[in-house]
Design a protein around this motif. Sequence first.
Motif, PDB file in Angstrom:
ATOM      1  N   GLU A  56       1.163  -1.168   0.054  1.00 18.74           N
ATOM      2  CA  GLU A  56       0.252   0.680  -0.026  1.00 18.74           C
ATOM      3  C   GLU A  56       0.638   0.969  -0.191  1.00 18.74           C
ATOM      4  O   GLU A  56       0.980   1.737  -0.321  1.00 18.74           O
ATOM      5  N   ALA A  57       1.774   1.451   0.599  1.00 17.10           N
ATOM      6  CA  ALA A  57       2.541   2.410   0.568  1.00 17.10           C
ATOM      7  C   ALA A  57       3.531   2.646  -0.849  1.00 17.10           C
ATOM      8  O   ALA A  57       3.884   3.380  -1.211  1.00 17.10           O
ATOM      9  N   ARG A  58       4.289   1.525  -1.315  1.00 19.76           N
ATOM     10  CA  ARG A  58       5.086   1.745  -2.631  1.00 19.76           C
ATOM     11  C   ARG A  58       3.587   2.304  -3.710  1.00 19.76           C
ATOM     12  O   ARG A  58       4.406   3.251  -4.195  1.00 19.76           O
ATOM     13  N   ASP A  59       2.399   1.482  -3.370  1.00 19.84           N
ATOM     14  CA  ASP A  59       1.543   2.440  -4.185  1.00 19.84           C
ATOM     15  C   ASP A  59       0.905   4.036  -4.193  1.00 19.84           C
ATOM     16  O   ASP A  59       0.962   4.795  -5.164  1.00 19.84           O
ATOM     17  N   GLU A  60       0.762   4.236  -2.764  1.00 26.00           N
ATOM     18  CA  GLU A  60       0.460   5.583  -2.280  1.00 26.00           C
ATOM     19  C   GLU A  60       1.848   6.578  -2.990  1.00 26.00           C
ATOM     20  O   GLU A  60       1.881   7.477  -3.619  1.00 26.00           O
ATOM     21  N   ALA A  61       3.213   6.280  -2.702  1.00 26.23           N
ATOM     22  CA  ALA A  61       4.442   6.619  -3.177  1.00 26.23           C
ATOM     23  C   ALA A  61       4.829   6.966  -4.443  1.00 26.23           C
ATOM     24  O   ALA A  61       4.275   8.115  -4.665  1.00 26.23           O
ATOM     25  N   LYS A  62       3.867   5.913  -5.689  1.00 27.64           N
ATOM     26  CA  LYS A  62       4.118   5.748  -6.630  1.00 27.64           C
ATOM     27  C   LYS A  62       3.607   6.458  -7.457  1.00 27.64           C
ATOM     28  O   LYS A  62       3.310   7.547  -8.168  1.00 27.64           O
ATOM     29  N   GLN A  63       1.524   6.989  -7.068  1.00 27.15           N
ATOM     30  CA  GLN A  63       0.681   7.762  -7.396  1.00 27.15           C
ATOM     31  C   GLN A  63       1.052   9.073  -6.923  1.00 27.15           C
ATOM     32  O   GLN A  63       1.088  10.129  -7.757  1.00 27.15           O
ATOM     33  N   ARG A  64       1.643   9.532  -5.719  1.00 30.83           N
ATOM     34  CA  ARG A  64       2.183  10.762  -5.718  1.00 30.83           C
ATOM     35  C   ARG A  64       3.051  11.163  -6.521  1.00 30.83           C
ATOM     36  O   ARG A  64       3.453  12.964  -7.160  1.00 30.83           O
ATOM     37  N   MET A  65       3.948  10.504  -6.630  1.00 34.08           N
ATOM     38  CA  MET A  65       5.376  11.176  -7.943  1.00 34.08           C
ATOM     39  C   MET A  65       4.491  11.169  -9.149  1.00 34.08           C
ATOM     40  O   MET A  65       5.163  12.437  -9.847  1.00 34.08           O
ATOM     41  N   ILE A  66       3.426  10.226  -9.281  1.00 31.12           N
ATOM     42  CA  ILE A  66       2.850  10.822 -10.983  1.00 31.12           C
ATOM     43  C   ILE A  66       2.269  11.656 -10.737  1.00 31.12           C
ATOM     44  O   ILE A  66       2.178  12.502 -11.810  1.00 31.12           O
ATOM     45  N   ALA A  67       1.874  12.099  -9.823  1.00 31.27           N
ATOM     46  CA  ALA A  67       0.730  13.281  -9.595  1.00 31.27           C
ATOM     47  C   ALA A  67       1.759  14.781 -10.183  1.00 31.27           C
ATOM     48  O   ALA A  67       1.684  15.462 -10.626  1.00 31.27           O
ATOM     49  N   GLN A  68       3.030  14.417  -9.262  1.00 33.92           N
ATOM     50  CA  GLN A  68       4.080  15.896  -9.553  1.00 33.92           C
ATOM     51  C   GLN A  68       4.324  15.472 -10.734  1.00 33.92           C
ATOM     52  O   GLN A  68       4.442  17.249 -11.146  1.00 33.92           O
ATOM     53  N   ALA A  69       4.545  14.606 -11.445  1.00 39.70           N
ATOM     54  CA  ALA A  69       5.158  14.436 -12.965  1.00 39.70           C
ATOM     55  C   ALA A  69       3.895  15.118 -13.851  1.00 39.70           C
ATOM     56  O   ALA A  69       4.441  16.020 -14.745  1.00 39.70           O
ATOM     57  N   GLU A  70       2.763  14.286 -13.069  1.00 46.45           N
ATOM     58  CA  GLU A  70       1.967  15.066 -14.857  1.00 46.45           C
ATOM     59  C   GLU A  70       1.809  16.375 -13.904  1.00 46.45           C
ATOM     60  O   GLU A  70       0.980  16.935 -15.006  1.00 46.45           O
ATOM     61  N   SER A  71       2.165  17.033 -13.255  1.00 51.17           N
ATOM     62  CA  SER A  71       1.249  18.974 -13.289  1.00 51.17           C
ATOM     63  C   SER A  71       3.079  19.295 -13.934  1.00 51.17           C
ATOM     64  O   SER A  71       2.448  20.790 -13.713  1.00 51.17           O
ATOM     65  N   ILE A  72       3.848  18.113 -14.000  1.00 49.98           N
ATOM     66  CA  ILE A  72       4.934  19.468 -14.633  1.00 49.98           C
ATOM     67  C   ILE A  72       4.769  19.481 -16.277  1.00 49.98           C
ATOM     68  O   ILE A  72       6.112  20.059 -16.985  1.00 49.98           O
ATOM     69  N   GLY A  73       4.296  18.263 -16.696  1.00 51.54           N
ATOM     70  CA  GLY A  73       3.336  18.159 -18.344  1.00 51.54           C
ATOM     71  C   GLY A  73       4.596  17.457 -18.379  1.00 51.54           C
ATOM     72  O   GLY A  73       4.631  16.629 -19.842  1.00 51.54           O
ATOM     73  N   ALA A  74       4.974  16.482 -17.799  1.00 49.12           N
ATOM     74  CA  ALA A  74       5.507  14.865 -18.499  1.00 49.12           C
ATOM     75  C   ALA A  74       4.317  13.834 -18.420  1.00 49.12           C
ATOM     76  O   ALA A  74       3.230  13.579 -18.048  1.00 49.12           O
ATOM     77  N   ASN A  75       5.138  13.105 -19.240  1.00 48.72           N
ATOM     78  CA  ASN A  75       4.012  11.823 -20.102  1.00 48.72           C
ATOM     79  C   ASN A  75       5.044  10.740 -19.476  1.00 48.72           C
ATOM     80  O   ASN A  75       4.326   9.682 -20.057  1.00 48.72           O
ATOM     81  N   ALA A  76       6.374  10.692 -18.787  1.00 51.25           N
ATOM     82  CA  ALA A  76       7.089   9.685 -18.735  1.00 51.25           C
ATOM     83  C   ALA A  76       7.532  10.009 -17.726  1.00 51.25           C
ATOM     84  O   ALA A  76       8.184  10.657 -17.065  1.00 51.25           O
ATOM     85  N   VAL A  77       7.804   8.912 -16.437  1.00 46.76           N
ATOM     86  CA  VAL A  77       8.914   9.070 -15.372  1.00 46.76           C
ATOM     87  C   VAL A  77       9.747   7.929 -15.239  1.00 46.76           C
ATOM     88  O   VAL A  77       9.686   6.648 -15.863  1.00 46.76           O
ATOM     89  N   LEU A  78      10.815   7.803 -16.438  1.00 48.57           N
ATOM     90  CA  LEU A  78      12.234   7.257 -16.358  1.00 48.57           C
ATOM     91  C   LEU A  78      12.970   6.872 -15.621  1.00 48.57           C
ATOM     92  O   LEU A  78      13.072   7.568 -13.778  1.00 48.57           O
TER      93      LEU A  78
END
Length: 108
Positions: A56-78
């Motif tokens: 659950e913690a991995r999923d939450e941390a990953k979703q927060r990382m994705i939200a930050q990436a989307e907020s700056i216009g990314a379409n991928a996180v490598l």
Amino acid sequence: MLISNMEVIPDRRVVKHLGLVQGSTVRAKHVGRDIMAGFKNILGGELVGYTELMSEARDEAKQRMIAQAESIGANAVLNVRFATASVAQGAAELFAYGTAVVLDGVDG
């Protein structure tokens, strides 16, 4: 959003580098899981309660990382990585981080 632990994606070109993105969560154990873990330490076997807690913690941390990436216009996180650290007795932080980029040929 493409998420990968690879540094490059075959047949895709990074057209814009947006920098580091991250997400974290701090989770604490609860008494019920500690009691069951105590029995498992005697009998052996997987600590299912802790496995679920970390998943659950991995999923939450990953979703927060994705939200930050989307907020700056990314379409991928490598180059995505996960790390854990103990922040207090009975509590741990799970941290996800990677490099936000715009890749050609990847939809939003």
